[in-house]
Design an enzyme around this catalytic site. Structure first.
Site, mmCIF file in Angstrom:
data_model
loop_
_atom_site.group_PDB
_atom_site.id
_atom_site.type_symbol
_atom_site.label_atom_id
_atom_site.label_comp_id
_atom_site.label_asym_id
_atom_site.label_seq_id
_atom_site.Cartn_x
_atom_site.Cartn_y
_atom_site.Cartn_z
ATOM 1 N N LYS A 99 0.860 -1.191 0.000
ATOM 2 C CA LYS A 99 0.000 0.000 0.000
ATOM 3 C C LYS A 99 0.886 1.226 0.000
ATOM 4 O O LYS A 99 1.992 1.190 0.535
ATOM 5 C CB LYS A 99 -0.881 0.012 1.253
HETATM 6 N N1 GLU Z 1 -7.214 0.010 -3.234
HETATM 7 C C1 GLU Z 1 -7.973 -1.161 -3.529
HETATM 8 C C2 GLU Z 1 -8.029 -2.078 -2.333
HETATM 9 O O1 GLU Z 1 -7.847 -1.665 -1.211
HETATM 10 C C3 GLU Z 1 -7.499 -1.846 -4.805
HETATM 11 C C4 GLU Z 1 -6.088 -2.335 -4.809
HETATM 12 C C5 GLU Z 1 -5.631 -2.866 -6.158
HETATM 13 O O2 GLU Z 1 -6.446 -2.968 -7.064
HETATM 14 O O3 GLU Z 1 -4.451 -3.165 -6.275
HETATM 15 O O4 GLU Z 1 -8.331 -3.234 -2.446
#
Ligand code: GLU
Length: 424
Positions: A114
């Protein structure tokens, strides 16, 4: 049904502690050995950078940027980038770990990561956001890569930011690399179905859970907290399946209509009204906090962390919670919710539709091919349904809540993979 689970070890409602206490409980239930536990408990890599950006008035402002790779055991790490004033290292660490568990629950070949930048995008011009996104990409050029670490949208970011990120990364590499990021605009190699994917997965998880609880969707009332990308698509798709969405909320407050909110009208109104529902007349305005304690069949928290805590958990009056957001329930609230017999389709299961279609986007980019929306939706619905069934089965087998069962499924997969791969 009441579950027997020890109370969380730490009495602190911080997202990383919340993640860790569930991880501990699930590891114990699974009988995970200490060695693998120690490997999985700490992030593989944490990067923090300072990003000086020239603002429109020519002043220079320095922003803090983060990227945490929790694990790359299952494959290249995957996870969104968040632009918000609340971004801090502990939050990013928790969100990165949740991505590891999420990818493992839906059985896609990615690890978890993240990123985030502490900023308020609502008070920045498009040019300022673009320069900040390019500065961040430049700083993370060694971290990102289609086989290393693949960012995506999260709170405060969307296709526009992903396009700048893809362009900045491609310039550094001297060639177009569209598979370095997902959630891109369609013309840049984005996938059909990606925009609604998280909300669609929430709908699939909600219907699967309703079936177990014998709630008839045509008679179900639903409250959706948060009306951004996830909450609005989840509302729309649940309404399409016959459910009555009686309340939705955003930063401006909550909006209630016992006969059902016309969701498409609400979305149109929001899009014309600077992104919020203030003044929406087809519902009665109530306080934003009251949406959590409404008497409805299903509650979908779809905004941010820690909206269900020890302060309001005992007042929750629903049969099912489907977590569209990451970490909306604090660990200390889990036993209260469990004691009330409420089923929870937890975040790492219920909101995994987004990363699933991100995986499809990455696959299509690498194939140099485009799938139809029908193929994307059919495959992601199947993945979500299979994941729900795996987690439900584990919850019966281990006699734990759906949340701990989801962690068990995830930790089991990652630990087995780690054992085959080995370490130094
Ligand atoms: N931000 C989204 C999540 O928390 C998508 C992450 C992604 O598609 O890599 O799942």
């Amino acid at each position: 049904m009441a579950y027997i689970e020890p109370a969380p070890i730490k009495d602190k409602e911080n997202p990383f502690e919340s993640m860790m206490s569930r991880f501990q409980i699930a590891s114990q239930a699974l009988g995970l050995d200490d060695e693998v536990y120690n490997v999985l408990k700490s992030p593989a890599k944490q990067v923090q950078v300072s990003l000086p950006v020239t603002m429109d008035d020519s002043s220079i402002q320095v922003f803090e940027g983060f990227r945490v790779i929790h694990s790359n055991i299952l494959g290249p790490s995957k996870g969104g980038v968040r632009y918000d004033m609340s971004v801090h290292m502990d939050e990013v660490k928790a969100l990165a770990a949740w991505m590891t568990w999420k990818c493992a629950v839906v059985d896609i070949p990615f690890g978890g990561a993240k990123g985030g930048i502490k900023c308020n995008p609502r008070q920045m011009s498009a040019g300022e956001i673009e320069r900040l996104t390019r500065a961040y990409t430049f700083a993370m050029a060694e971290i990102f890569g289609p086989d290393r670490d693949i960012p995506a949208p999260d709170m405060g970011t969307g296709p526009r930011e992903m396009a700048w990120l893809m362009d900045a990364y491609s310039r550094i590499q001297g060639m177009t690399v569209n598979s370095v990021v997902t959630g891109k605009p369609l013309v840049l190699g984005g996938s059909l179905g990606r925009a609604e994917a998280t909300g669609r997965g929430v709908m699939v998880a909600a219907l699967a859970a309703m079936e177990k609880l014998k709630i008839n969707p045509y008679q179900a009332s639903i409250a959706v907290q948060g009306f951004g990308n996830v909450g609005s698509y989840a509302s729309l798709l649940l309404e399409e399946r016959g459910c009555r969405v009686v309340a939705v909320s955003d930063l401006s407050g909550a909006y209630y209509n016992k006969n059902g909110i016309p969701v498409e009208e609400a979305i149109k109104y929001r899009d014309k009204n600077n992104g919020h529902l203030e003044g929406f007349e087809m519902a009665e305005k109530i306080s934003g906090e009251d949406i959590i304690t409404l008497k409805v069949d299903v509650l979908v928290p779809a905004a941010t962390e820690d909206v269900i805590t020890t302060k309001n958990a005992d007042k929750i009056n629903v049969r099912l919670i489907v977590e569209g957001a990451n970490g909306p329930t604090s660990a200390n609230a889990d036993p209260i919710i469990n004691d009330k017999g409420i089923m929870v389709a937890p975040d790492i299961l219920a909101n995994a539709g987004g990363v699933t279609v991100s995986y499809f986007e990455w696959v299509q980019n690498r194939l140099g091919y485009k799938w139809s929306a029908e193929r994307v939706n059919r495959r992601s619905d199947r993945i979500m349904k299979d994941a729900f069934d795996r987690v439900y089965k584990a919850s019966l087998e281990y006699k734990v809540s759906m949340r701990i069962a989801a962690y068990i499924v995830a930790i089991d997969k990652v630990s087995k993979t780690y054992k085959f791969r080995g370490g130094f």
